[in-house]
Design an enzyme around this catalytic site. Structure first.
Site, short mmCIF file in Angstrom:
data_model
loop_
_atom_site.label_atom_id
_atom_site.label_comp_id
_atom_site.label_asym_id
_atom_site.label_seq_id
_atom_site.Cartn_x
_atom_site.Cartn_y
_atom_site.Cartn_z
N THR A 82 6.05 0.42 2.28
CA THR A 82 7.09 1.18 2.96
C THR A 82 6.42 2.32 3.71
O THR A 82 5.87 3.24 3.10
CB THR A 82 8.11 1.75 1.95
OG1 THR A 82 8.78 0.65 1.30
CG2 THR A 82 9.15 2.60 2.66
N LYS A 128 9.73 10.11 -0.88
CA LYS A 128 8.89 9.52 0.17
C LYS A 128 9.77 8.86 1.24
O LYS A 128 9.58 9.08 2.44
CB LYS A 128 7.95 8.49 -0.42
CG LYS A 128 7.18 7.67 0.62
CD LYS A 128 6.45 6.48 0.01
CE LYS A 128 5.91 5.55 1.07
NZ LYS A 128 5.26 4.35 0.52
N LYS A 149 14.68 -0.44 5.81
CA LYS A 149 14.38 0.10 4.49
C LYS A 149 14.66 1.60 4.42
O LYS A 149 15.30 2.08 3.47
CB LYS A 149 12.91 -0.17 4.15
CG LYS A 149 12.38 0.51 2.88
CD LYS A 149 12.97 -0.07 1.62
CE LYS A 149 12.49 0.66 0.37
NZ LYS A 149 11.09 0.34 0.03
N LEU A 191 0.83 -1.20 0.00
CA LEU A 191 0.00 0.00 0.00
C LEU A 191 0.86 1.26 0.00
O LEU A 191 2.05 1.21 0.35
CB LEU A 191 -0.92 -0.03 1.23
CG LEU A 191 -1.89 -1.23 1.25
CD1 LEU A 191 -2.50 -1.41 2.64
CD2 LEU A 191 -2.98 -1.04 0.21
N PRO A 192 0.27 2.42 -0.37
CA PRO A 192 1.09 3.63 -0.56
C PRO A 192 1.70 4.23 0.70
O PRO A 192 2.81 4.75 0.66
CB PRO A 192 0.11 4.61 -1.21
CG PRO A 192 -0.98 3.77 -1.78
CD PRO A 192 -1.10 2.60 -0.86
#
Length: 296
Positions: A96, A246, A171, A65-66
């Protein structure tokens, strides 16, 4: 083979789901996009809606998902995953997102008797299609061991980073380093050009010297030396500048919470923000070189 529910069939999620189908798993998916749902069905998967129905008999539930707000909604609302998943289901979130949200959602899952891991990925769309992603997994040893066989289908390198949220921590730290190193690599090639060095000569020397890094040898931002790099395809994206921004912003949020000094990470976020504000966030993140050269 397992019954798998897959939530989020975008550029990364759909090829990941396709690899699961190819491996013989029964995959039912959900996405807001008609094209994404059709793509899953064309590959032998099924679709279901709403999420409460999708997850009701799934043994494994995977999401891509975003952002954190989407993960929170999908997992924790009354019609979401945790309230409607079958007893014993394993939850794998490969989005992420921020570490805090990952840990909060995992805690809710655990309180409901469900095992959950955060398992963000590295490797981009190409890695998703090829099944060669790197998964950075946070969660208990037991949840990691349960998740590993299905992650092995979608990835080539599966790492247990520690407890809940540590996959996300890995990450964002990795991608902060990547963003910083890409900017430094682009600056070095640009300065070398100004000083009379051609890109191939600088690459041949620096790639075997102390300046060597992945941003140079595998993803060179200067056209020429690495034929497969986006620089040789007008910076068409493998990993967009928007996605890099992001991750850099997530790293900056985390640095505030952790009281960690990340001045280079902050500067990298500022430069990618500048690139996005100029309307170039759809380019590959290595296209930062064009901006630094005044070409965009």
């Amino acid at each position: 083979m397992s019954k798998i529910a897959f939530i989020g069939l975008g550029n990364m999620g759909l090829p990941m789901a396709k690899n699961l189908i190819a491996a013989g798993h029964e995959v039912t998916g959900f996405d807001l996009s008609d094209d994404a749902r059709a793509g899953l069905q064309e590959s032998g998967g099924k679709v279901a809606d709403p999420i409460a129905v999708l997850v009701a008999d799934a043994e494994i539930i995977i999401s891509m998902l975003p952002a954190g707000k989407h993960v929170t909604a999908v997992y924790t609302e009354s019609d979401g995953v945790i309230a409607n998943a079958a007893a014993g289901a394993l939850l794998i979130d490969s989005s992420t997102i921020d570490v805090g949200t990952a840990r909060a959602v995992s805690a809710e899952a655990e309180a409901a008797g469900l095992a959950m891991v955060d398992a963000p990925v590295s490797g981009g769309v190409g890695g998703a299609a090829a099944g060669t992603l790197t998964f950075m997994v946070g969660g208990t040893d037991e949840a990691y061991q349960a998740a590993k066989p299905v992650l092995d289908v979608m990835g080539q390198n599966i790492f247990h980073a520690g407890g809940s949220g540590n996959g996300q921590a890995t990450k964002i730290c990795n991608n902060m380093l990547l963003g910083i190193s890409m900017i430094g690599t682009a600056e070095a090639f640009m300065l070398g050009e100004k000083l009379g060095l051609d890109a191939q000569t600088f690459f041949d020397i620096s790639s075997t010297a102390s300046g060597q890094c992945w941003s140079m040898t595998s993803y060179c931002p200067a056209p020429g030396p690495v034929p497969s790099s986006p620089a040789n395809n007008d910076y068409q994206a493998g990993f967009t500048a928007a996605m890099m921004l992001k991750d850099l912003l997530l790293a900056q949020e985390a640095s505030v919470v952790a009281d960690a000094a990340t001045p280079m990470g902050q500067r990298a976020a500022e430069l990618y923000t500048q690139m996005a504000d100029a309307g170039h966030d759809g380019l590959d993140f290595s296209g930062i070189m064009k901006m630094l050269k005044g070409e965009g």
